[in-house]
Design a protein around this motif. Structure first.
Motif, mmCIF file in Angstrom:
data_model
loop_
_atom_site.group_PDB
_atom_site.id
_atom_site.type_symbol
_atom_site.label_atom_id
_atom_site.label_comp_id
_atom_site.label_asym_id
_atom_site.label_seq_id
_atom_site.Cartn_x
_atom_site.Cartn_y
_atom_site.Cartn_z
ATOM 1 N N ILE A 103 -24.843 7.315 8.315
ATOM 2 C CA ILE A 103 -24.896 7.780 9.460
ATOM 3 C C ILE A 103 -26.472 8.087 9.660
ATOM 4 O O ILE A 103 -27.130 8.211 8.526
ATOM 5 N N ILE A 104 -26.907 7.647 11.093
ATOM 6 C CA ILE A 104 -28.483 7.897 11.029
ATOM 7 C C ILE A 104 -28.644 8.661 12.211
ATOM 8 O O ILE A 104 -27.914 9.313 13.148
ATOM 9 N N ASN A 105 -29.801 9.423 12.097
ATOM 10 C CA ASN A 105 -30.531 10.229 13.196
ATOM 11 C C ASN A 105 -31.154 9.614 14.014
ATOM 12 O O ASN A 105 -32.257 8.864 13.809
ATOM 13 N N LEU A 106 -30.768 9.292 15.149
ATOM 14 C CA LEU A 106 -31.243 8.646 16.298
ATOM 15 C C LEU A 106 -32.942 8.901 16.531
ATOM 16 O O LEU A 106 -33.543 7.924 16.982
ATOM 17 N N ASN A 107 -33.074 10.256 16.391
ATOM 18 C CA ASN A 107 -34.544 10.615 16.776
ATOM 19 C C ASN A 107 -35.463 10.091 15.743
ATOM 20 O O ASN A 107 -36.633 10.291 15.997
ATOM 21 N N LYS A 110 -37.171 3.966 14.608
ATOM 22 C CA LYS A 110 -38.628 3.577 15.342
ATOM 23 C C LYS A 110 -38.066 2.371 16.339
ATOM 24 O O LYS A 110 -38.597 2.441 17.439
ATOM 25 N N SER A 111 -37.336 1.713 15.738
ATOM 26 C CA SER A 111 -36.741 0.450 16.664
ATOM 27 C C SER A 111 -35.368 -0.012 15.741
ATOM 28 O O SER A 111 -35.190 0.019 14.759
ATOM 29 N N PHE A 112 -34.613 -0.927 16.726
ATOM 30 C CA PHE A 112 -33.649 -1.525 16.405
ATOM 31 C C PHE A 112 -34.004 -3.132 16.698
ATOM 32 O O PHE A 112 -34.393 -3.174 17.660
ATOM 33 N N ASN A 113 -33.789 -3.929 15.512
ATOM 34 C CA ASN A 113 -34.193 -5.219 15.598
ATOM 35 C C ASN A 113 -32.835 -6.130 15.802
ATOM 36 O O ASN A 113 -31.895 -6.049 14.891
ATOM 37 N N CYS A 121 -31.091 -4.618 12.384
ATOM 38 C CA CYS A 121 -31.893 -3.894 11.483
ATOM 39 C C CYS A 121 -32.369 -2.619 11.930
ATOM 40 O O CYS A 121 -32.821 -2.634 13.333
ATOM 41 N N VAL A 122 -32.216 -1.590 11.399
ATOM 42 C CA VAL A 122 -32.904 -0.253 11.869
ATOM 43 C C VAL A 122 -33.988 0.037 11.150
ATOM 44 O O VAL A 122 -33.950 0.057 9.876
ATOM 45 N N GLU A 123 -35.116 0.218 11.913
ATOM 46 C CA GLU A 123 -36.421 0.766 11.107
ATOM 47 C C GLU A 123 -36.604 2.235 11.503
ATOM 48 O O GLU A 123 -36.799 2.509 12.640
ATOM 49 N N PHE A 124 -36.764 3.053 10.573
ATOM 50 C CA PHE A 124 -37.181 4.323 10.680
ATOM 51 C C PHE A 124 -38.627 4.482 10.835
ATOM 52 O O PHE A 124 -39.745 3.802 10.252
ATOM 53 N N PHE A 125 -39.140 5.757 11.425
ATOM 54 C CA PHE A 125 -40.716 6.079 11.302
ATOM 55 C C PHE A 125 -41.284 6.073 9.958
ATOM 56 O O PHE A 125 -42.347 5.750 9.892
ATOM 57 N N ASN A 126 -40.422 6.406 9.086
ATOM 58 C CA ASN A 126 -40.992 6.444 7.696
ATOM 59 C C ASN A 126 -41.094 5.191 7.115
ATOM 60 O O ASN A 126 -41.658 5.058 6.018
ATOM 61 N N GLY A 127 -40.977 4.104 7.848
ATOM 62 C CA GLY A 127 -41.033 2.762 7.346
ATOM 63 C C GLY A 127 -40.165 2.011 6.463
ATOM 64 O O GLY A 127 -39.831 0.797 6.360
ATOM 65 N N LYS A 128 -39.041 2.706 6.194
ATOM 66 C CA LYS A 128 -37.659 2.132 5.667
ATOM 67 C C LYS A 128 -36.813 1.813 6.476
ATOM 68 O O LYS A 128 -36.680 1.885 7.745
ATOM 69 N N ASN A 129 -35.887 0.592 5.884
ATOM 70 C CA ASN A 129 -35.146 -0.088 6.983
ATOM 71 C C ASN A 129 -33.560 0.147 6.474
ATOM 72 O O ASN A 129 -33.481 0.316 5.241
ATOM 73 N N THR A 130 -32.594 -0.059 7.428
ATOM 74 C CA THR A 130 -31.295 -0.222 7.075
ATOM 75 C C THR A 130 -30.365 -1.078 8.136
ATOM 76 O O THR A 130 -31.280 -1.434 8.890
ATOM 77 N N TYR A 131 -29.246 -1.388 7.820
ATOM 78 C CA TYR A 131 -28.608 -2.380 8.572
ATOM 79 C C TYR A 131 -27.219 -1.773 9.186
ATOM 80 O O TYR A 131 -26.647 -1.079 8.620
ATOM 81 N N VAL A 132 -26.992 -2.253 10.342
ATOM 82 C CA VAL A 132 -25.762 -1.946 10.983
ATOM 83 C C VAL A 132 -24.671 -2.901 10.733
ATOM 84 O O VAL A 132 -25.030 -3.788 10.591
ATOM 85 N N SER A 133 -23.601 -2.280 10.011
ATOM 86 C CA SER A 133 -22.622 -3.196 9.687
ATOM 87 C C SER A 133 -21.869 -3.916 10.860
ATOM 88 O O SER A 133 -22.058 -3.430 12.157
ATOM 89 N N ARG A 134 -21.316 -5.051 10.710
ATOM 90 C CA ARG A 134 -21.031 -5.929 11.936
ATOM 91 C C ARG A 134 -19.975 -5.276 12.635
ATOM 92 O O ARG A 134 -19.883 -5.469 13.837
#
Length: 146
Positions: A103-107, A110-113, A121-134
């Protein structure tokens, strides 16, 4: 929908009654909103330390090796609440499920690639990334209005 408020000193906490001819999706949404407290806190554990975590502090919550972790700017904490319970209690305007295990906090995003084929690919303001499953890509795109 008609709304009526009655002030009664016999009630310490608010009490809500909904009169309806049938339970619709709209009624279920009202029930979810009314049953949530305004600002629930979580308790997290980091070694021997137990800390209070406010939902607004959370970047994301994920499962790994059968445990659930909340990631904040202060660190990563193990929590004892099941992911589906967190999804039910956290504010659905701020938090969204992106996979069976996260689960992610949308606030905090930083961006959705969308360039990666079939996923996001979800990029957070803290520089970390995670991925949305298909499985959740269409839900996220709908939520983002894409």
């Amino acid at each position: 929908m008609k709304v009526k408020i009655k002030i009664d000193k016999d009630y310490e906490k608010p009490f809500c009654v909904i009169y309806t001819s049938e339970v619709s999706d709209e009624i279920n949404e009202y029930l979810k909103l009314l049953s949530k407290s305004s600002e629930k806190t979580l308790t997290g554990r980091n070694g021997e330390d137990i800390v209070i975590i406010k939902p607004d502090e959370i970047n994301n919550i994920y499962t790994a090796n059968g445990k659930i972790f909340a990631v904040t700017s202060r660190g990563e904490y193990s929590i004892n609440t099941r992911l589906y319970k967190l999804e039910e209690t956290l504010d659905s305007k701020k938090f969204v499920r992106i996979s069976n295990s996260e689960i992610i906090n949308l606030n905090e995003v930083k961006s959705f690639n969308l360039k990666i084929s079939g996923t996001i690919c979800v990029e957070f303001f803290n520089g970390k990334n995670t991925y949305v499953s298909r499985r959740y890509v269409s839900k996220i795109k709908e939520r983002l209005g894409v």
